[in-house]
Write a protein that holds these residues in place. Structure first.
Motif, PDB file in Angstrom:
ATOM      1  N   TYR A   1       0.947  -1.152   0.141  1.00 20.77           N
ATOM      2  CA  TYR A   1      -0.029   0.168   0.108  1.00 20.77           C
ATOM      3  C   TYR A   1       0.756   1.394   0.163  1.00 20.77           C
ATOM      4  O   TYR A   1       1.682   1.407   0.906  1.00 20.77           O
ATOM      5  N   GLN A   2       0.684   2.036  -0.853  1.00 24.15           N
ATOM      6  CA  GLN A   2       1.240   3.470  -0.855  1.00 24.15           C
ATOM      7  C   GLN A   2       0.495   4.553  -0.647  1.00 24.15           C
ATOM      8  O   GLN A   2      -0.540   4.681  -1.331  1.00 24.15           O
ATOM      9  N   SER A   3       0.817   5.315   0.183  1.00 27.03           N
ATOM     10  CA  SER A   3      -0.144   6.272   0.778  1.00 27.03           C
ATOM     11  C   SER A   3      -0.160   7.375  -0.297  1.00 27.03           C
ATOM     12  O   SER A   3       0.777   7.426  -1.154  1.00 27.03           O
ATOM     13  N   PRO A   4      -1.001   8.293  -0.155  1.00 26.86           N
ATOM     14  CA  PRO A   4      -1.194   9.479  -1.148  1.00 26.86           C
ATOM     15  C   PRO A   4       0.339  10.328  -0.908  1.00 26.86           C
ATOM     16  O   PRO A   4       0.623  10.864  -1.747  1.00 26.86           O
ATOM     17  N   GLY A   5       1.028  10.271   0.301  1.00 24.95           N
ATOM     18  CA  GLY A   5       2.067  11.077   0.476  1.00 24.95           C
ATOM     19  C   GLY A   5       3.329  10.270  -0.051  1.00 24.95           C
ATOM     20  O   GLY A   5       4.323  10.854  -0.080  1.00 24.95           O
ATOM     21  N   GLY A   6       3.240   8.953  -0.481  1.00 25.37           N
ATOM     22  CA  GLY A   6       4.343   8.303  -0.802  1.00 25.37           C
ATOM     23  C   GLY A   6       4.616   7.309  -0.162  1.00 25.37           C
ATOM     24  O   GLY A   6       5.254   6.251  -0.555  1.00 25.37           O
ATOM     25  N   SER A   7       4.567   7.159   1.127  1.00 24.00           N
ATOM     26  CA  SER A   7       4.966   6.078   2.080  1.00 24.00           C
ATOM     27  C   SER A   7       4.310   4.660   1.486  1.00 24.00           C
ATOM     28  O   SER A   7       3.247   4.681   1.069  1.00 24.00           O
ATOM     29  N   LEU A   8       5.224   3.700   1.676  1.00 27.63           N
ATOM     30  CA  LEU A   8       4.864   2.364   1.326  1.00 27.63           C
ATOM     31  C   LEU A   8       4.891   1.472   2.693  1.00 27.63           C
ATOM     32  O   LEU A   8       5.735   1.462   3.330  1.00 27.63           O
ATOM     33  N   VAL A   9       3.860   0.414   2.608  1.00 32.78           N
ATOM     34  CA  VAL A   9       3.821  -0.462   3.568  1.00 32.78           C
ATOM     35  C   VAL A   9       3.598  -1.776   2.998  1.00 32.78           C
ATOM     36  O   VAL A   9       2.505  -1.915   2.097  1.00 32.78           O
ATOM     37  N   SER A  10       4.282  -2.856   3.631  1.00 28.22           N
ATOM     38  CA  SER A  10       3.958  -4.200   3.009  1.00 28.22           C
ATOM     39  C   SER A  10       2.589  -4.661   3.511  1.00 28.22           C
ATOM     40  O   SER A  10       2.362  -4.443   4.796  1.00 28.22           O
ATOM     41  N   LEU A  11       1.842  -5.321   2.645  1.00 29.40           N
ATOM     42  CA  LEU A  11       0.356  -5.845   3.201  1.00 29.40           C
ATOM     43  C   LEU A  11       0.539  -7.140   3.303  1.00 29.40           C
ATOM     44  O   LEU A  11      -0.052  -7.901   4.313  1.00 29.40           O
TER      45      LEU A  11
END
Lengths: 113, 110
Positions: B36-46
């Protein structure tokens, strides 16, 4: 708990100037480390990875280089920036011998003018 | 050609609706991950799901390796689910190198 700190948050640089971006991981020994880049509106691309201190593998050639001077530090650099280097840079780590879960830094937004 | 293709490119839902995101890939893969990439650009493994079905919270991923496709189902969507969902694979030879799709941009409206 492990933490990842990426710096700087943002940079505005001139074409031809040098660049150094950094990433530090605390609380985890011998992590695998990764650099990614995303042009504005583009697809995320992996640039480099490192599985041990002093050893860095290149994935995509973008006139950038990376180094791992310490177990917990990953540096991305170039001596001469190009306009095409603009974009969003992300550092990440994963546990040794497994890239099943990646933990990302908050990213650096680079604008080259 | 593109290693990983995601569809749809964008999706707009009302809160509470379910989302189905698709990922097709052109080479063998021993790793398949959703991010998942937030609108601000940060990335999280799902999820990491190279084969079969895997659940976590409101997320379900189903990967059919021999057909080179994976799906991500988000149930009961919330406005905070808005962002871009990325699929990535290795190419079976080096699990330290991932190839990403261009993502599905999800917008969940209240």
């Amino acid at each position: 708990a492990q933490t990842i700190h990426q710096w700087p948050v943002a940079e505005i640089k001139a074409v031809g100037s040098p660049l150094s971006l950094g990433c530090t991981i605390k609380g985890k020994s011998s992590p695998n480390l990764y650099w990614y880049w995303q042009a504005t509106g583009g697809t995320l691309q992996q640039l480099f990875y490192s599985i041990t201190v002093g050893q860095v593998e290149s994935v995509v050639q973008l006139n950038l280089s990376a180094s791992r001077p310490k177990d917990d530090q990953f540096i991305l650099s170039t001596e001469k920036l190009l306009l095409s280097h603009s974009g969003f840079y992300l550092c990440a780590w994963s546990p040794t011998d497994s890239a099943e879960t990646l933990y990302f830094g908050s990213g650096t937004r680079l604008t080259v003018l | 050609g593109q290693q990983v293709q995601q569809s749809p490119a964008s999706l707009v839902l009302q809160e509470g609706e379910n989302a189905e995101l698709q990922c097709n890939f052109s080479s063998t893969a021993t790793q398949l991950q959703w991010f998942y990439q937030s609108p601000g650009g940060s990335l999280v493994s799902l999820l990491s799901n190279p084969s079969g079905t895997k659940h976590t919270g409101r997320l379900t991923s189903t990967t059919v390796t021999k057909e080179r496709r994976s799906s991500l189902h988000i149930s009961s969507s919330q406005t905070t689910d808005s962002g871009t969902y990325l699929c990535a694979i290795d190419r079976g030879s080096n699990y330290n190198v991932l190839y990403f799709g261009s993502g599905t941009k999800l917008t969940v409206e209240p």
